[in-house]
Design a protein around this motif. Structure first.
Motif, PDB file in Angstrom:
ATOM      1  N   THR A   5      32.356 -35.996 -98.691  1.00 14.48           N
ATOM      2  CA  THR A   5      32.585 -35.241 -99.924  1.00 14.48           C
ATOM      3  C   THR A   5      31.434 -34.291-100.213  1.00 14.48           C
ATOM      4  OG1 THR A   5      33.875 -37.090-100.836  1.00 14.48           O
ATOM      5  CG2 THR A   5      33.045 -35.442-102.383  1.00 14.48           C
ATOM      6  N   LEU A   6      30.207 -34.767-100.045  1.00  9.84           N
ATOM      7  CA  LEU A   6      29.038 -33.920-100.285  1.00  9.84           C
ATOM      8  C   LEU A   6      28.997 -32.746 -99.320  1.00  9.84           C
ATOM      9  CD1 LEU A   6      26.291 -36.637-100.929  1.00  9.84           C
ATOM     10  CD2 LEU A   6      27.298 -35.091-102.601  1.00  9.84           C
ATOM     11  N   THR A   7      29.319 -33.005 -98.055  1.00  9.05           N
ATOM     12  CA  THR A   7      29.319 -31.923 -97.068  1.00  9.05           C
ATOM     13  C   THR A   7      30.387 -30.884 -97.401  1.00  9.05           C
ATOM     14  OG1 THR A   7      28.603 -33.517 -95.388  1.00  9.05           O
ATOM     15  CG2 THR A   7      29.456 -31.420 -94.615  1.00  9.05           C
ATOM     16  N   ILE A  63      31.363 -40.650 -99.313  1.00  8.36           N
ATOM     17  CA  ILE A  63      30.406 -39.877-100.116  1.00  8.36           C
ATOM     18  C   ILE A  63      29.792 -38.758 -99.285  1.00  8.36           C
ATOM     19  CG2 ILE A  63      28.199 -39.991-101.332  1.00  8.36           C
ATOM     20  CD1 ILE A  63      28.943 -42.815-102.198  1.00  8.36           C
ATOM     21  N   TYR A  64      29.413 -39.091 -98.059  1.00 11.90           N
ATOM     22  CA  TYR A  64      28.803 -38.102 -97.167  1.00 11.90           C
ATOM     23  C   TYR A  64      29.774 -36.950 -96.883  1.00 11.90           C
ATOM     24  CZ  TYR A  64      26.484 -36.214 -93.018  1.00 11.90           C
ATOM     25  OH  TYR A  64      25.881 -35.387 -92.117  1.00 11.90           O
ATOM     26  N   PHE A 111      21.117 -36.074 -98.720  1.00 11.98           N
ATOM     27  CA  PHE A 111      21.458 -37.075 -99.730  1.00 11.98           C
ATOM     28  C   PHE A 111      22.371 -38.150 -99.132  1.00 11.98           C
ATOM     29  CE2 PHE A 111      23.953 -38.475-103.536  1.00 11.98           C
ATOM     30  CZ  PHE A 111      22.889 -39.079-104.208  1.00 11.98           C
ATOM     31  N   GLY A 112      23.307 -37.709 -98.295  1.00 10.95           N
ATOM     32  CA  GLY A 112      24.145 -38.686 -97.600  1.00 10.95           C
ATOM     33  C   GLY A 112      23.343 -39.578 -96.676  1.00 10.95           C
ATOM     34  N   ALA A 123      22.751 -31.629 -99.337  1.00 11.03           N
ATOM     35  CA  ALA A 123      23.908 -32.526 -99.389  1.00 11.03           C
ATOM     36  C   ALA A 123      23.903 -33.504 -98.231  1.00 11.03           C
ATOM     37  CB  ALA A 123      25.198 -31.708 -99.393  1.00 11.03           C
ATOM     38  N   ALA A 173      18.989 -40.031-105.623  1.00 13.79           N
ATOM     39  CA  ALA A 173      18.841 -38.812-106.428  1.00 13.79           C
ATOM     40  C   ALA A 173      17.372 -38.492-106.678  1.00 13.79           C
ATOM     41  CB  ALA A 173      19.589 -38.983-107.746  1.00 13.79           C
ATOM     42  N   LEU A 184      31.658 -30.214-100.416  1.00 18.98           N
ATOM     43  CA  LEU A 184      31.233 -29.465-101.604  1.00 18.98           C
ATOM     44  C   LEU A 184      30.113 -28.481-101.260  1.00 18.98           C
ATOM     45  CD1 LEU A 184      31.238 -32.294-104.302  1.00 18.98           C
ATOM     46  CD2 LEU A 184      32.936 -30.488-103.967  1.00 18.98           C
ATOM     47  N   ALA A 185      29.217 -28.877-100.355  1.00 18.44           N
ATOM     48  CA  ALA A 185      28.140 -27.967 -99.948  1.00 18.44           C
ATOM     49  C   ALA A 185      28.708 -26.743 -99.238  1.00 18.44           C
ATOM     50  CB  ALA A 185      27.160 -28.699 -99.037  1.00 18.44           C
ATOM     51  N   MET A 191      22.256 -45.018-105.895  1.00 22.88           N
ATOM     52  CA  MET A 191      22.466 -43.632-106.313  1.00 22.88           C
ATOM     53  C   MET A 191      21.248 -43.091-107.039  1.00 22.88           C
ATOM     54  SD  MET A 191      25.431 -42.684-105.212  1.00 22.88           S
ATOM     55  CE  MET A 191      25.874 -41.259-106.200  1.00 22.88           C
TER      56      MET A 191
END
Length: 305
Positions: free
Chosen positions: A286-288, A283-284, A238-239, A235, A102, A290-291, A98
């Motif tokens: 979730t990030l997508t 995680i991927y 990052f994934g 996002a 980041a 949220l984006a 992580m």
């Protein structure tokens, strides 16, 4: 906004369900799991005992539901090789990955967004051509080649930075550059295209006609609208970085989740591979999600569409 969020949530949950089925299938597509656990020297009776002990003699749907229930409670069983909890292994390794992701994402955004803005503002000039050439170079150099080159130059020859490990912040510099390098071209191109589209809009011409300075027009009026697609791309990148860190962590001997995945794959440690695939995919997704929500908040047109 609520309807848009619910629609995106349904899509995210559908993708998560599909990934869970694929992750569960990994165990059974690789052959007879009971033989793998018992070992090649085990007798048929021992294999059957292992099959019954791990519940492998039950119907596949029952095995899947049982595995999904435990996975939802972050219980992925025990590692075949390490002989300890998979959850404990991942919890120990995840912070390294992580932090690496980041730092790499921050580095790529700091470099790519200004470069894309400059390329758009000075379109057709030497600055634009130089930025596009840098973009092509970023895609042409494989991550592992760049990592090895960074080690030779900055760690071996100049001795400025450590070759491997995670003891200090200096240990993350070279891996972050190698990991973030590949994301720079995509972010730069999107920033450039977004700025070119926004700079041709009527409200930008109106702002210029009012006598606003070029810097204010670009930074205050154009950039805030051109940067919206970059949020979603960041996002996604990052994934990709979390999933693609396996190569960088192997090159720099960083014991993160990527290195753990490589160890598990090389040793047929299927529960670990299964858990890593599911967690990284989660995680991927979730990030997508949220984006998409953030983009909808920034741009009301997305909610209408």
């Amino acid at each position: 906004m609520l309807a848009f969020t619910l629609r995106r949530l349904v899509v995210a949950l559908s993708v998560a369900f599909t990934v869970s089925v694929i992750a569960f299938a990994l165990l059974h597509l690789s052959g007879d799991l009971a033989i793998t656990i018992a070992g090649p020297e085990a007798s048929p009776a021992q294999v059957e005992e292992v099959r019954h002990q791990y519940g492998l003699d039950r119907p596949l749907p029952i095995q899947y539901l049982d595995w999904l229930w435990h996975a939802a409670h972050l219980d992925f069983g025990n590692s075949f090789f390490f002989r300890e909890s998979v959850t404990a292994l991942i919890s120990e390794r995840m912070p390294v990955t992580m932090r690496l992701g980041a730092i790499a994402l921050t580095l790529s955004l700091v470099v790519a967004v200004p470069l894309g803005v400059l390329a758009a503002v000075y379109r057709g000039t030497a600055i634009d051509r130089l930025a596009l050439s840098f973009c092509v170079l970023g895609q042409a150099i494989p991550t592992f080649c760049l990592g090895l080159a960074l080690i030779i130059v900055f760690a071996v020859n100049l001795r400025w930075l450590p070759v491997s490990g995670t003891a200090t912040w200096q240990s993350y510099v070279l891996p972050s550059v190698a990991l973030g390098w590949y994301a720079i071209p995509a972010v730069m191109r999107l920033s450039r295209n977004g700025m070119l589209e926004v700079l041709s809009q009527d409200y930008i011409r109106t702002a210029r006609a009012k006598g606003l300075s070029p810097t204010k027009v670009v930074l205050k009026h154009a950039l805030r609208n051109a940067i919206i697609p970059v949020v979603a791309l960041a996002a996604v990148q990052f994934g990709f970085m979390l999933g693609g860190s396996i190569v960088v962590e192997a090159v720099f001997s960083m014991h993160g989740i990527g290195h753990l995945a490589w160890e598990a794959i090389s040793r047929n440690d299927f529960p670990v591979v299964q858990a890593v695939v599911l967690i990284l995919a989660g995680i991927y997704i979730t990030l997508t999600f949220l984006a998409d929500v953030v983009n909808a908040l920034l741009d009301p047109r997305m909610r209408v569409a």
